[in-house]
Write a protein that holds these residues in place. Structure first.
Motif, PDB file in Angstrom:
ATOM      1  N   SER A 689      14.591 -83.358  58.679  1.00 19.41           N
ATOM      2  CA  SER A 689      15.194 -83.849  57.443  1.00 19.41           C
ATOM      3  C   SER A 689      14.145 -83.867  56.346  1.00 19.41           C
ATOM      4  CB  SER A 689      15.765 -85.263  57.642  1.00 19.41           C
ATOM      5  OG  SER A 689      16.232 -85.787  56.423  1.00 19.41           O
ATOM      6  N   LEU A 690      14.584 -83.681  55.083  1.00 22.67           N
ATOM      7  CA  LEU A 690      13.686 -83.820  53.950  1.00 22.67           C
ATOM      8  C   LEU A 690      13.343 -85.282  53.685  1.00 22.67           C
ATOM      9  CD1 LEU A 690      15.082 -81.187  51.407  1.00 22.67           C
ATOM     10  CD2 LEU A 690      13.135 -80.988  52.967  1.00 22.67           C
ATOM     11  N   ASP A 691      14.100 -86.192  54.287  1.00 23.20           N
ATOM     12  CA  ASP A 691      13.780 -87.612  54.220  1.00 23.20           C
ATOM     13  C   ASP A 691      13.048 -87.982  55.506  1.00 23.20           C
ATOM     14  OD1 ASP A 691      13.624 -90.325  54.073  1.00 23.20           O
ATOM     15  OD2 ASP A 691      15.751 -90.659  53.626  1.00 23.20           O
ATOM     16  N   PRO A 692      11.727 -88.124  55.455  1.00 22.42           N
ATOM     17  CA  PRO A 692      10.967 -88.351  56.700  1.00 22.42           C
ATOM     18  C   PRO A 692      11.328 -89.649  57.403  1.00 22.42           C
ATOM     19  CG  PRO A 692       9.587 -88.681  54.763  1.00 22.42           C
ATOM     20  CD  PRO A 692      10.862 -88.108  54.278  1.00 22.42           C
ATOM     21  N   THR A 693      11.928 -90.604  56.681  1.00 20.18           N
ATOM     22  CA  THR A 693      12.295 -91.864  57.334  1.00 20.18           C
ATOM     23  C   THR A 693      13.476 -91.706  58.283  1.00 20.18           C
ATOM     24  OG1 THR A 693      13.821 -92.522  55.547  1.00 20.18           O
ATOM     25  CG2 THR A 693      11.492 -93.122  55.298  1.00 20.18           C
TER      26      THR A 693
END
Length: 798
Positions: A689-693
């Motif tokens: 994901s581009l959102d690492p969280t």
């Protein structure tokens, strides 16, 4: 004005009660069928055996010696008995939990040889369990999770996920995609078929985790009347009627199903459900009644002896015309809010990520305003013609419309308040879904050398339209978290009525498909299929200021299925299968110009792929079906965006994966012991994901383990008992895994007594332990499941 529709609730309630009473009264008003005429004695069909005795020797003249006796001639052989081809008798099979086949012609093989995990919920199981909603029936299917609606921004009704992926648009009725957000009732359902794993080759767009097909009741060549009347705790009253009769036309029949239902929700304050429905089926060509004199063929009586009585010969041309009408008038339930991490009230900090610490019966809506009214109508025509033994033509057409008018109050915190209170977060919907679809199929079977082919070639054209007009209603003041007032006065002076906003979407599907199963040998099948979809979406929107926006998008996607099936024994199979599916931006018949929206205009379809290895066996004289499978499903290009980038747009750079195990048992262990059980283990993960969280998180609404069991025993003295547990593991309510609900186990049970061949009494106990649990979860709230309740039913069969 639609705002007055709420006032019709009381009149509809009266009609519902009358419907239930009519259904119960009808049970006693129909006499038994005429007794069958005794079978005539069998006619003589063989010649008597002729025995020829040897000639007496002539008297011995003296003194001549006696002559040698004449040789005994061989006896005359009896004439051979004429060969009489007696048609196989029609045997009425007792309903069972073990179902052999699927209704869709796209599945060309019996379930034993179908290379997919499939759970079929038969009508008998639903009736034994006292299921009154589709959600009740689906609790038998492990790996399915029920979701809660999000007011005007989500779909209430039957909103669910399969194997960790959203399936709210993957509901079908008789192979045609169903539409609209409403809660389905099983009164007109013959069986529920849940096919798991990506299967756009069968269904078109969607079906990442699987699809659900509801098989409607259709007219039969039989005369019967089935009625059932139920009463129970929480003001439950329900009545159903199922009437079928032959018509005075050869091969024609008519069937009518009627239902009326009203009840409160056990364990929930103020939540009410009221609905009624009627469904009819008219069929022609089910069979042709003929006699020996008129047909020139030998005829037989019901015992298989030659005679002049008429018989029924299957017709090669069949026509079905079905209609359906269904209405709901409910008080909606959006449950209890999750406590957010930015809450200001220090007393709630220990509950961050969990539901608010209030009793499970707490209700945050307003009964003076909130309402949920739906109406669904459809007409379906199906034509079938057997061209010859190898080819059948099939055309199915449907037009349907579903309207939804609702006002709801999803509970939301005012995060700045201390002590905390809720804001009156009112959501309105005035929607209309319409559907026009045509499916044209050619079913074929032929041989090429030693290879046997059985498959289908088809074409589908579908138009779906979705129209929405939000409106304004009177509001209320802040809502007390611990002591909400469901009758809080509405604040006058607020503008009421249409806001001027409107959106309209039209989605057109044009598709062609082919499936073929090749029997290479008695122990090896190769099966495969391909479908190509062109999905066109046109979107029009007008905001409150009158600004108009028009959007459009076209996607063309191919989907495939392939599998190898090895049959080591007649009663078993082992398979390895592969399949794909796709999720276009306008999958839910909507488009958006938002850069990061899931239905963004600029984002192409997501692609899903699965591999599955499984085995199926029919044991105990094929009474009991066993199944097991391991699988891996990957969304190879999931939608994602970088939340830290102010210029971010949604792109297809993410990846999600679910690996799992499925086990299933269905059928009879002995003639008096039946069982239906399912277990699913899901290991889900966001792998990219581009959102690492989000990387490493579980998929929302995806319990690791889920299990259901229902077992039933026939006891001496015409008694029957049954029951079992349903277990669902803890699961997250959002992608960031910050909101969750705990696991739960509930137990149900049933006791029945057969008064005679026509009348049966049944008592169903639900949630025996009165377990508090959350049945449905949404992004910011969770809806508690039903509490302890009991239902008494009287069933009649005539």
């Amino acid at each position: 004005m639609k705002h007055n529709r709420k006032d019709t609730r009381n009149s509809k309630k009266g009609f519902t009660i009358a419907t239930a009473a009519t259904a119960f009264a009808a049970a006693g008003g129909v006499g038994a069928q005429d007794a069958a005429t005794p079978a005539p004695a069998p006619s003589q069909t063989t010649l008597p055996t002729e025995v020829v005795k040897a000639a007496e020797p002539a008297p011995r003249p003296a003194p001549r010696p006696a002559p040698k006796p004449a040789p005994r001639p061989a006896p005359v052989a009896p004439a051979p008995e004429p060969v009489i081809e007696v048609p196989a008798p029609v045997i009425e099979v007792e309903p069972s939990y073990n179902v052999d086949t699927l209704s869709s012609p796209k599945f060309t093989q019996p379930l034993l040889d179908t290379p997919k995990t499939v759970q079929v919920i038969p009508e008998k199981l639903m009736k034994d369990q006292g299921a009154t909603t589709l959600r009740d029936a689906l609790r038998n299917v492990s790996g399915i999770s029920i979701q809660a609606g999000e007011g005007s921004h989500g779909d209430p009704g039957d909103n669910l996920s399969i194997r960790g992926f959203a399936a709210k648009t993957d509901l079908f009725i008789d192979g045609i995609r169903d539409f609209g957000a409403y809660s389905r009732d099983p009164f007109n359902i013959e069986q529920v078929e849940v096919v798991k794993g990506p299967s756009s080759a069968y269904t078109g767009r969607g079906s990442t985790g699987g699809s659900i097909n509801l098989v409607s009741k259709t007219a039969k060549l039989d005369d019967f009347l089935h009625t059932e009347a139920s009463v129970g705790s929480d003001d439950l009253r329900r009545g159903t009627l199922d009437f079928n009769t032959r018509l005075p036309i050869d091969g024609a029949a008519f069937r009518l199903n009627v239902m009326g239902h009203e009840s409160d929700t056990p364990g929930r304050d103020h939540v009410k459900n009221q609905r009624w429905g009627v469904a009819g089926s008219l069929a022609f060509g089910l069979g042709e009644t003929t006699s020996g004199e008129s047909s020139g063929k030998s005829t037989f009586d019901k015992n298989g002896y030659p005679g002049s009585e008429s018989v029924t010969i299957p017709n090669d041309t069949r026509l079905y015309v079905n209609f359906f009408h269904f209405e709901e008038d409910n008080i909606p339930d959006f449950g209890i809010p999750f406590v957010p991490d930015n809450i200001s009230d220090p007393s709630l900090v220990p509950y961050i990520g969990r539901t608010a610490p209030v009793p499970y019966h707490t209700y945050y809506g307003n009964v003076l305003r909130d309402t949920e009214q739906t109406e669904a109508n459809s007409v379906t025509v199906r034509f079938e013609h057997d061209i010859n033994d190898a080819l059948t033509f099939r055309e199915q057409f449907r037009y349907g419309q579903m309207d939804r008018y609702s006002i709801a109050t999803p509970p939301r915190f005012d995060t700045k308040s201390n002590p905390a209170f809720l804001i009156p977060n009112v959501k309105t919907r005035d929607d209309r879904n319409t559907l026009l679809t045509s499916q044209t199929d050619l079913l074929f079977s032929f041989e090429t050398g030693s290879l046997e082919h059985k498959g289908i070639l088809g074409f589908e054209y579908t138009e779906e339209e979705f129209h929405r007009e939000p409106f304004a209603v009177l509001g209320t003041g802040p809502i007390n978290l611990y002591r909400p007032n469901a009758y809080a006065p509405l604040i006058p002076g607020t503008p009421v009525g249409p806001t001027g906003e409107m959106s309209h979407t039209k989605a057109t599907t044009t598709a062609a498909y082919i499936f073929d199963t090749i029997s290479v040998t008695d122990w090896l099948d190769l099966t495969g299929g391909f479908r190509y979809d062109q999905y066109d979406t046109d979107f029009f929107e007008r905001d409150a200021a009158g600004v108009r926006t028009r959007l459009g998008r076209t996607d063309g996607v191919g989907s495939g299925q392939a599998a190898v099936v090895v049959k080591p024994a007649e009663n078993g199979s082992v398979y390895f299968g592969w399949g794909t599916s796709f999720n276009p931006a306008g999958e839910a018949v909507s488009l958006s110009s938002g850069a990061t929206a899931a239905d963004s205009l600029n984002v192409g379809p997501e692609i899903n792929e699965t591999y599955e290895l499984g085995t199926k066996w029919n044991v105990l004289d094929k009474r009991l079906a066993l199944s097991a499978a391991i699988f891996e499903t990957t969304k190879t290009n999931a939608r994602t965006f970088d939340p830290t980038d102010p210029t971010a747009v949604t792109v297809l750079d993410g990846e999600q994966q679910v690996r799992g195990v499925e086990l299933g048992v269905a059928g009879s262990i002995t003639p008096w012991w039946e069982v239906y059980a399912a277990y699913t283990h899901l290991d889900s993960e966001v792998t990219q994901s581009l959102d690492p969280t989000l990387v490493g998180n579980e998929l929302d609404n995806t319990p690791q383990n889920s299990f259901s069991l229902w077992t039933q025993f026939d006891l001496p003295g015409k008694f029957v008992i049954g029951g079992g547990p349903t277990f669902v593991d803890s699961r997250f309510a959002n992608a960031s895994n910050t909101y969750s609900v705990p696991s739960y186990t509930i137990w149900d049970a049933m006791i029945g007594y057969e008064v005679n061949d026509s009348i049966t009494l049944r008592v169903n106990f639900f949630n025996i332990g009165d377990q508090d649990y959350f049945d449905r979860i949404g992004g910011k709230h969770a809806v508690p499941g039903a509490g302890q309740s009991v239902m008494f039913s009287v069933s009649g069969k005539f």
